[in-house]
Design an enzyme around this catalytic site. Structure first.
Site, PDB file in Angstrom:
ATOM      1  N   CYS A  91       3.831  -2.884  -7.651  1.00 33.73           N
ATOM      2  CA  CYS A  91       3.467  -3.550  -8.910  1.00 33.73           C
ATOM      3  C   CYS A  91       4.616  -4.302  -9.575  1.00 33.73           C
ATOM      4  O   CYS A  91       4.375  -5.137 -10.436  1.00 33.73           O
ATOM      5  CB  CYS A  91       2.891  -2.532  -9.886  1.00 33.73           C
ATOM      6  SG  CYS A  91       1.374  -1.745  -9.300  1.00 33.73           S
ATOM      7  N   HIS A 358      -4.350  -6.996 -13.910  1.00 35.08           N
ATOM      8  CA  HIS A 358      -3.075  -6.719 -13.241  1.00 35.08           C
ATOM      9  C   HIS A 358      -3.112  -7.270 -11.812  1.00 35.08           C
ATOM     10  O   HIS A 358      -3.495  -6.573 -10.881  1.00 35.08           O
ATOM     11  CB  HIS A 358      -2.876  -5.203 -13.244  1.00 35.08           C
ATOM     12  CG  HIS A 358      -1.670  -4.690 -12.537  1.00 35.08           C
ATOM     13  ND1 HIS A 358      -0.555  -5.461 -12.246  1.00 35.08           N
ATOM     14  CD2 HIS A 358      -1.397  -3.437 -12.063  1.00 35.08           C
ATOM     15  CE1 HIS A 358       0.348  -4.704 -11.622  1.00 35.08           C
ATOM     16  NE2 HIS A 358      -0.140  -3.488 -11.492  1.00 35.08           N
ATOM     17  N   CYS A 388       5.710   0.331 -14.066  1.00 33.28           N
ATOM     18  CA  CYS A 388       5.665   1.477 -13.164  1.00 33.28           C
ATOM     19  C   CYS A 388       5.317   0.973 -11.771  1.00 33.28           C
ATOM     20  O   CYS A 388       4.790  -0.138 -11.609  1.00 33.28           O
ATOM     21  CB  CYS A 388       4.658   2.517 -13.648  1.00 33.28           C
ATOM     22  SG  CYS A 388       2.954   1.909 -13.801  1.00 33.28           S
TER      23      CYS A 388
END
Length: 402
Positions: A91, A358, A388
Site C-alpha cells: 500500500c 484506495h 500502513c
C-alpha cells in the site's frame, strides 16, 4: 546532500473498482499515461531533463506487468530516452516511489524524476500477483498470517475501539471528502480521464457516499467475522496476542477503504533542474523513512514509522501542521490519533480512502498531493504523510511548503 523539491503533483479521479465502475474500460497503462501526460502538459518541461520514472503497482501482472512505468513513459510521449521502474511495497508503493525519486535527486545522481503509482483494481484483481505469506507455512505460521481486515479488528480490540467509534470515523471521512469536493479543494490536482475521442469518462471520485450516516452503517454486517471463525484466524490472532480474550469484529465495507482504480504522478527535482525547466518549487521533501512492524497486528506501522521519522528529522509531533494517514481501515487512523494524542482536526482533513477509495499502488502519491494542496490552501507549513502496509511495515514522509 542536495534538496529534493516537489514541483507538481497530479492524480486521476478514483473510479469504483468494479465492472460497472466508470474507469473499468480504461487499462492500467491508460490510467498511468493520463497522469504522466497531464504532468508534462501542465509544466511544459523538456523530457530530456527527466532522468527516471518510478511507479508503484501492487499487482504488476497481466496488463499491469512488464514494468508499467517504462511503458507509460513511452505511451505518454516522453521519448525513448526516459527509463522507468515499477516498485512494490504494497500500500505504500506510491509514496515510496516519490521517496525513491527524491533519493535519486538528493544523492546528486539524477536531476529530475517522476514518482507515482497506478492500480486498475477493477481489471487486475486484488491479490492477483499472489505471494508466499498466505500460502507457505514456512512464513505463514511463524509470522501469524491473517487477512488485513482481521488485523484491523485485532487493532480495534486491543486498543479499545468500538463499532460505533469506527463507524463515526467513517461518517466523518465521507463528510470531509464531500466538503472538499464541494469547495473544489482537489481542482488543482485532479485531471479527468478521457477516452480516445477526448470525451470525459470520469472527473470526480466515484466511490464517495456523502449521505452515509450512523444508521446506514449500522445495517452492515462485519466483513471479516465469518472468515475469521471458519478459517481459524480468530485462533491465530489470539495466539499472536494472548492478552486478548476474544476478537471484536467491527470492520465492514462502510468503515474500510474502497476498492478503486486510479493513478498519480509527482514531479520531483533539484533546484538546478527546476530552474532549467523554468519551474517554481511548491514544497521540499524534508525526510522519509521506512520501518518493519509486527506482522500479525500488521497495520500499526504508521505509529512506529512516525516515531522513527520524527527522530531522524529532529522534529516533534507538534512541528507537523497536518497529517495524511491512509484510511485502510478506521481502526488504523483511530490508533494513530490515540498514540499521538492528536486532534482529529489535523488528520485527513479532506477525507480519505474510506470515502474516496484506495487504489493500492497509487494511494501514497495521491495523498502526498492532497497534503501539498492543503498546505497551500491553508497557508500552513509542514505535512506528514504515512501509510500502513501489508506484512507489517510503515512508510512516512515529511514535506515543507516553500
Amino acid at each position: 546532500m542536495a534538496d529534493a523539491f516537489i514541483y507538481d503533483a497530479v492524480r486521476t479521479p478514483r473510479g469504483r473498482g468494479k465492472a460497472d465502475g466508470a474507469l473499468h474500460e480504461v487499462s492500467t497503462l491508460g490510467l498511468a499515461t493520463t497522469a504522466l501526460s497531464a504532468l508534462k502538459a501542465r509544466n511544459g518541461f523538456d523530457t530530456h531533463l527527466i532522468d527516471d520514472v518510478v511507479m508503484g503497482c501492487v499487482d504488476p501482472v497481466g496488463e499491469a506487468g512488464g514494468d508499467i512505468a517504462r511503458m507509460a513513459a513511452l505511451a505518454s510521449g516522453y521519448g525513448d530516452h526516459v527509463p522507468g521502474i515499477q516498485i512494490n511495497r504494497f500500500c505504500a508503493s506510491g509514496l515510496d516511489a516519490v521517496n525513491f525519486a527524491a533519493a535519486q535527486v538528493m544523492s546528486g545522481q539524477h536531476g529530475m524524476v517522476i514518482g507515482g503509482g497506478v492500480e486498475a483494481m477493477s481489471r487486475v484483481g486484488l491479490g492477483a500477483s499472489g505471494g508466499a505469506w498466505p500460502v507457505d507455512p514456512m512464513i505463514a505460521i511463524p509470522a501469524y498470517f491473517m487477512p488485513q481486515g482481521i488485523s484491523a479488528d485485532l487493532i480495534a480490540t486491543k486498543y479499545g475501539f468500538t463499532r460505533d467509534d469506527c463507524d463515526a470515523y467513517a461518517v466523518t471521512s465521507q463528510k470531509r471528502a464531500a466538503a472538499a469536493w464541494g469547495d473544489k479543494r482537489f481542482a488543482k490536482s485532479v485531471v479527468p480521464v478521457r477516452d480516445v475521442n477526448g470525451l470525459t469518462i470520469l472527473d470526480h471520485d466515484e466511490h464517495m457516499r456523502p449521505t452515509t450516516d450512523m444508521q446506514s452503517l449500522a445495517a452492515l454486517k462485519p466483513s471479516f467475522q465469518m472468515m475469521a471463525e471458519q478459517a481459524g484466524f480468530n485462533a491465530v490472532a489470539l495466539q499472536a496476542h494472548p492478552e486478548i480474550e476474544a476478537l471484536n469484529h467491527v470492520h465492514h465495507a462502510g468503515n474500510s477503504s474502497g476498492i478503486v482504480d486510479g493513478a498519480a504522478a509527482v514531479l520531483v527535482g533539484s533546484a538546478e533542474a527546476g530552474k532549467a525547466s523554468g519551474l517554481k518549487p511548491r514544497a521540499r521533501i524534508r525526510a522519509f523513512v521506512n520501518i518493519g512492524s509486527e506482522p500479525a497486528m500488521m497495520l500499526t506501522g504508521p505509529v512506529d514509522v512516525t516515531k522513527k521519522l520524527l527522530s531522524r528529522a529532529k522534529m516533534s509531533i507538534s512541528d507537523i501542521d497536518i497529517f495524511e494517514v491512509n484510511e485502510a481501515f478506521a481502526s488504523v487512523v483511530l490508533r494513530y490519533l490515540q498514540a499521538f494524542d492528536l486532534s482529529p482536526d489535523k488528520v485527513n482533513v479532506n477525507g480519505g480512502a474510506i470515502a474516496m477509495g484506495h487504489p493500492l499502488g497509487a494511494t501514497g502519491a495521491m495523498i502526498l498531493g492532497i497534503a501539498l494542496d492543503e498546505l497551500e490552501r491553508s497557508g500552513k507549513s509542514t505535512a506528514l504523510i504515512t501509510l500502513c502496509i501489508g506484512g507489517g511495515m510503515g512508510t512516512a514522509t515529511i514535506i515543507e511548503r516553500v
